[in-house]
Write an enzyme that holds these catalytic residues in place. Structure first.
Site, PDB file in Angstrom:
ATOM      1  N   GLY A 183       0.725  -1.121   0.041  1.00 32.79           N
ATOM      2  CA  GLY A 183      -0.038  -0.001   0.074  1.00 32.79           C
ATOM      3  C   GLY A 183       0.884   1.360   0.005  1.00 32.79           C
ATOM      4  O   GLY A 183       2.145   1.180  -0.159  1.00 32.79           O
TER       5      GLY A 183
ATOM      6  N   ARG B 158      -1.673  -0.521  -9.508  1.00 29.85           N
ATOM      7  CA  ARG B 158      -0.538  -1.155  -9.944  1.00 29.85           C
ATOM      8  C   ARG B 158      -0.853  -2.821  -9.919  1.00 29.85           C
ATOM      9  O   ARG B 158      -1.976  -3.027  -9.681  1.00 29.85           O
ATOM     10  CB  ARG B 158       0.601  -1.263  -8.705  1.00 29.85           C
ATOM     11  CG  ARG B 158       1.077   0.203  -8.451  1.00 29.85           C
ATOM     12  CD  ARG B 158       0.869   0.631  -6.707  1.00 29.85           C
ATOM     13  NE  ARG B 158       0.920   1.951  -6.728  1.00 29.85           N
ATOM     14  CZ  ARG B 158       2.234   2.484  -6.672  1.00 29.85           C
ATOM     15  NH1 ARG B 158       3.247   1.696  -6.720  1.00 29.85           N
ATOM     16  NH2 ARG B 158       2.362   3.941  -6.604  1.00 29.85           N
TER      17      ARG B 158
ATOM     18  N   ASP C 283       4.194  -4.360  -7.008  1.00 29.46           N
ATOM     19  CA  ASP C 283       3.765  -3.242  -6.607  1.00 29.46           C
ATOM     20  C   ASP C 283       4.159  -1.866  -7.096  1.00 29.46           C
ATOM     21  O   ASP C 283       3.600  -0.724  -7.120  1.00 29.46           O
ATOM     22  CB  ASP C 283       3.823  -3.216  -5.021  1.00 29.46           C
ATOM     23  CG  ASP C 283       5.406  -3.278  -4.534  1.00 29.46           C
ATOM     24  OD1 ASP C 283       5.893  -4.401  -4.932  1.00 29.46           O
ATOM     25  OD2 ASP C 283       5.862  -2.529  -4.047  1.00 29.46           O
TER      26      ASP C 283
ATOM     27  N   ASP D   6       8.412   5.565   8.284  1.00 33.17           N
ATOM     28  CA  ASP D   6       7.903   6.706   9.011  1.00 33.17           C
ATOM     29  C   ASP D   6       6.965   7.586   7.851  1.00 33.17           C
ATOM     30  O   ASP D   6       6.679   8.739   8.253  1.00 33.17           O
ATOM     31  CB  ASP D   6       9.064   7.913   9.308  1.00 33.17           C
ATOM     32  CG  ASP D   6      10.077   7.803   7.944  1.00 33.17           C
ATOM     33  OD1 ASP D   6       9.773   7.555   6.770  1.00 33.17           O
ATOM     34  OD2 ASP D   6      11.358   8.369   8.228  1.00 33.17           O
ATOM     35  N   GLY D   7       6.969   7.084   6.617  1.00 32.46           N
ATOM     36  CA  GLY D   7       6.132   7.843   5.592  1.00 32.46           C
ATOM     37  C   GLY D   7       6.844   8.975   4.943  1.00 32.46           C
ATOM     38  O   GLY D   7       6.215   9.781   4.256  1.00 32.46           O
TER      39      GLY D   7
ATOM     40  N   ASP E  15       7.446   4.547  -9.589  1.00 34.90           N
ATOM     41  CA  ASP E  15       7.953   4.404  -8.500  1.00 34.90           C
ATOM     42  C   ASP E  15       9.603   4.425  -8.722  1.00 34.90           C
ATOM     43  O   ASP E  15      10.343   3.470  -8.903  1.00 34.90           O
ATOM     44  CB  ASP E  15       7.535   3.227  -7.647  1.00 34.90           C
ATOM     45  CG  ASP E  15       6.534   3.309  -6.994  1.00 34.90           C
ATOM     46  OD1 ASP E  15       5.865   4.163  -6.899  1.00 34.90           O
ATOM     47  OD2 ASP E  15       6.347   2.560  -5.980  1.00 34.90           O
TER      48      ASP E  15
ATOM     49  N   GLY F 184       2.585   3.537   1.541  1.00 30.14           N
ATOM     50  CA  GLY F 184       3.247   4.008   2.930  1.00 30.14           C
ATOM     51  C   GLY F 184       3.619   5.294   3.102  1.00 30.14           C
ATOM     52  O   GLY F 184       3.777   5.569   4.075  1.00 30.14           O
ATOM     53  N   ARG F 185       3.961   5.822   2.053  1.00 28.93           N
ATOM     54  CA  ARG F 185       4.328   7.131   2.205  1.00 28.93           C
ATOM     55  C   ARG F 185       3.796   8.047   1.061  1.00 28.93           C
ATOM     56  O   ARG F 185       4.419   9.123   0.645  1.00 28.93           O
ATOM     57  CB  ARG F 185       5.758   7.261   2.289  1.00 28.93           C
ATOM     58  CG  ARG F 185       6.620   6.712   1.070  1.00 28.93           C
ATOM     59  CD  ARG F 185       8.016   7.246   1.015  1.00 28.93           C
ATOM     60  NE  ARG F 185       8.771   6.547   0.474  1.00 28.93           N
ATOM     61  CZ  ARG F 185      10.302   6.391   0.506  1.00 28.93           C
ATOM     62  NH1 ARG F 185      10.554   7.367   1.123  1.00 28.93           N
ATOM     63  NH2 ARG F 185      11.048   5.811  -0.558  1.00 28.93           N
TER      64      ARG F 185
ATOM     65  N   ARG G 192       3.638  13.790  -7.294  1.00 27.27           N
ATOM     66  CA  ARG G 192       3.504  12.986  -8.662  1.00 27.27           C
ATOM     67  C   ARG G 192       2.188  13.346  -9.256  1.00 27.27           C
ATOM     68  O   ARG G 192       1.273  13.771  -8.680  1.00 27.27           O
ATOM     69  CB  ARG G 192       3.597  11.712  -8.358  1.00 27.27           C
ATOM     70  CG  ARG G 192       4.858  11.115  -7.585  1.00 27.27           C
ATOM     71  CD  ARG G 192       4.558   9.764  -6.929  1.00 27.27           C
ATOM     72  NE  ARG G 192       5.611   9.020  -6.888  1.00 27.27           N
ATOM     73  CZ  ARG G 192       5.579   7.769  -6.500  1.00 27.27           C
ATOM     74  NH1 ARG G 192       4.537   7.226  -6.136  1.00 27.27           N
ATOM     75  NH2 ARG G 192       6.611   7.026  -6.550  1.00 27.27           N
TER      76      ARG G 192
HETATM   77  P1  AMP Z   1       9.002   0.483  -2.467  1.00 28.61           P
HETATM   78  O1  AMP Z   1       9.855  -0.734  -2.885  1.00 28.61           O
HETATM   79  O2  AMP Z   1      10.074   1.934  -2.449  1.00 28.61           O
HETATM   80  O3  AMP Z   1       7.971   0.619  -3.826  1.00 28.61           O
HETATM   81  O4  AMP Z   1       8.177   0.405  -1.230  1.00 28.61           O
HETATM   82  C1  AMP Z   1       7.586  -0.818  -1.024  1.00 28.61           C
HETATM   83  C2  AMP Z   1       6.504  -0.346   0.291  1.00 28.61           C
HETATM   84  O5  AMP Z   1       7.076   0.172   1.253  1.00 28.61           O
HETATM   85  C3  AMP Z   1       5.519   0.507  -0.495  1.00 28.61           C
HETATM   86  O6  AMP Z   1       4.414   0.151   0.154  1.00 28.61           O
HETATM   87  C4  AMP Z   1       5.990   1.665   0.097  1.00 28.61           C
HETATM   88  O7  AMP Z   1       4.779   2.769   0.345  1.00 28.61           O
HETATM   89  C5  AMP Z   1       6.516   1.254   1.359  1.00 28.61           C
HETATM   90  N1  AMP Z   1       7.665   2.592   2.046  1.00 28.61           N
HETATM   91  C6  AMP Z   1       8.721   2.605   1.422  1.00 28.61           C
HETATM   92  N2  AMP Z   1       9.274   3.609   2.246  1.00 28.61           N
HETATM   93  C7  AMP Z   1       8.631   3.948   2.977  1.00 28.61           C
HETATM   94  C8  AMP Z   1       8.817   4.783   4.162  1.00 28.61           C
HETATM   95  N3  AMP Z   1       9.967   5.829   4.083  1.00 28.61           N
HETATM   96  N4  AMP Z   1       7.787   5.096   4.862  1.00 28.61           N
HETATM   97  C9  AMP Z   1       6.592   4.329   4.736  1.00 28.61           C
HETATM   98  N5  AMP Z   1       6.445   3.391   3.862  1.00 28.61           N
HETATM   99  C10 AMP Z   1       7.488   3.068   2.888  1.00 28.61           C
HETATM  100 MG    MG Z   2       6.653   1.174  -4.641  1.00 29.91          MG
END
Ligand code: AMP
Ligand code: MG
Length: 527
Positions: free
Chosen positions: A101, A201, A271, A136-137, A281, A103-104, A194
């Protein structure tokens, strides 16, 4: 200014999380959760893309205003904005990872411009959501500048991508362990806005199937067809299959474009695969410097190199296979889905052949003869460190009218593409020159005038790409408070296929100091 209008169809048409608190949880039977961006202390503009602003009908007065910075740092909302985070799952590095989901990422709303086009505005790094898991988002300046510049560079290269409107500093510090080596450091926090018609996705579908929630799956598929693939008509089983075929073709085209320009995504988890075939991403991505199909910029993937340059088309097919599994409950037959996956491979191969032919200035790809010509070139490029971008761009400068030139004369226009002089042995030079002689012969049967051939080659072989070290130089300056290089690079990357007098330095190969510098050749998922 045209009044900014929002129509948040994703919220209107799809089921919401019934919990409203902002705490980490598993969200069931819902496509999104309502969540507010956090307030930041001292938002400051780093840069904005005037081209994206234009598409959104934002005036330059608005973009230069304090209000703009307040809105795109998450401190203020415009009328009609309804912030939400999306629920999705995904396969990460080959394994099912469950719920991920946004996350940030926080979507502010779906804007409709004066041409009736719809764009979702999404802040990345605006604070935690129910999907933040243990993180931390937030996001830091280096990854935000990288996303901002690369999405705009990709767009102008003609590669399907999400866009970026703005990047702002938040005024807060964010602690990151950049190389996961036990050395966390505070870094400036930042937020990118963005912009995309769609942020859905592959993993957006997988999550519902993994939980047996076929009802929500069907709602999301129907919504996606209606909104993002309207030409397919009213959703039904037949249309689902046509839709999957389109997704396969969009994905294949995207892979062909990545291969054409030497882009390596770095984290092709399901994702991070857009259902509309956009690059999405931007994390530890990188650009090929020397042509090396084994290369990945992502140090987190250094062992298996799953997401290396040369493997991207196969990984995309693997990801499509996971998507096929996700929509299986709506199709209930494996065979038609398998046929589409086979179609992906065929469609990719023929599109790749046409693309490679155009890189060589050939009007058409002539079967086995051209296959051998292209494979021999790629195998030769691998032998010594050869800058992919410079090599293809300079190929137009080789004198193809004289097959009797010496090896050195043949190679002279390409010499800037080579990184290590000592590697240019006589054996290598004669191999490359032999290939160029063959190429010369092949051009004799090509039905294009020289000027048309050069035009074709210059339209697919960029002069300017967002070289890894260029983004890093811009980041270093920005961290010192000088954002001029971000803006200059943004401007140069707007015309990547044109020679730009005075901007040649942005087309040069990677300087030696950047060979092993973190951020230039090595990146991690930490951002
Ligand atoms: P990514 O591989 O960067 O696309 O991230 C995979 C998942 O981790 C996604 O659900 C992102 O929203 C979550 N995510 C990555 N970095 C952070 C962050 N600093 N805080 C919260 N969620 C994160
Ligand atoms: Mg991602």
């Amino acid at each position: 200014m045209h009044t900014i209008q929002f129509d948040n169809q994703f919220l209107k048409k799809l089921p919401a999380d019934c919990e409203s608190g902002n705490y980490v949880r598993q969200v069931h039977d819902a496509c999104y959760s309502m969540v507010e961006p956090i307030k930041v202390s001292q938002p400051q503009l780093v840069a904005y893309s005037s081209k994206v602003a234009e598409q959104l009908d934002f005036s330059s007065d608005f973009c230069d205003s304090d209000e703009f910075v307040e809105v795109f740092s998450g401190n203020k909302q415009l009328d009609g904005m309804q912030p939400y985070a999306m629920c999705y799952g995904g396969h990460q590095f080959g394994n099912w990872a469950g719920q991920l989901g946004d996350g940030r990422a926080i979507n502010l709303g779906q804007l409709i411009n004066s041409k009736n086009e719809r764009y979702i505005l999404q802040l990345k790094g605006a604070g935690p959501t129910p999907y933040s898991r243990s993180a931390d988002g937030l996001a830091v300046l280096r990854s935000s500048v990288r996303e901002f510049l690369c999405s705009e560079a990709m767009y102008h290269l003609g590669v399907p991508t999400t866009r970026a409107l703005s990047v702002v500093l938040t005024g807060e510090q964010v602690v990151r362990d950049m190389f996961y080596d036990g050395n966390p450091e505070p870094e400036p926090g930042a937020i990118v806005c963005r912009v995309s018609p769609c942020f859905t996705r592959f993993g957006s579908f997988e999550i519902f199937t993994s939980r047996g929630q076929t009802g929500v799956l069907e709602q999301l598929v129907n919504y996606t067809i209606d909104n993002d693939f309207p030409a397919l008509g009213k959703p039904c089983r037949e249309v689902y299959l046509q839709w999957f075929r389109e997704v396969c073709e969009h994905t294949a085209r995207l892979m062909v474009d990545w291969m054409r320009v030497g882009f390596v995504h770095g984290v092709m988890n399901t994702d991070n695969m857009s259902i509309t075939g956009l690059t999405i991403d931007y994390g530890p991505y990188g650009w090929l410097e020397n042509y090396d199909p084994q290369w990945t910029p992502n140090t987190t993937d250094a062992q298996g190199k799953r997401y290396r340059y040369g493997h991207q088309p196969q990984i995309a097919q693997w990801n499509l296979f996971k998507l096929a599994n996700a929509i299986y409950p709506l199709i209930k037959q494996a065979q038609p889905l398998q046929e589409m996956l086979n179609h992906y491979a065929e469609f990719y191969n023929s599109s790749w052949q046409t693309m490679m032919a155009s890189k060589l200035g050939l009007v058409e790809f002539n079967g086995d003869e051209d296959e051998a010509l292209i494979m021999d070139l790629l195998n030769t490029l691998k032998l010594v460190e050869t800058d992919m971008t410079i090599f293809f761009r300079r190929l137009t400068e080789v004198d193809v009218s004289n097959p009797h030139q010496s090896d050195d004369e043949f190679l002279a226009p390409l010499i800037d593409a080579y990184y290590v002089e000592d590697q240019l042995t006589n054996t290598y030079k004669s191999k490359m020159a032999d290939w160029l002689r063959r190429y010369t012969q092949r051009l004799a049967t090509n039905s294009l005038s020289t000027s048309d051939r050069i035009k074709l080659m210059n339209s697919v072989n960029p002069k300017y790409v967002l070289r890894n070290y260029l983004a890093q130089l811009a980041i270093d300056k920005s961290a010192q408070g000088d954002h001029s290089l971000v803006n200059e690079i943004l401007e140069v990357m707007r015309n990547p296929y044109e020679a730009q007098p005075g901007k040649e330095k942005f087309a040069q190969k990677r300087p030696d100091w950047a060979r092993h510098r973190p951020g230039c050749s090595m990146l991690s998922c930490s951002s």
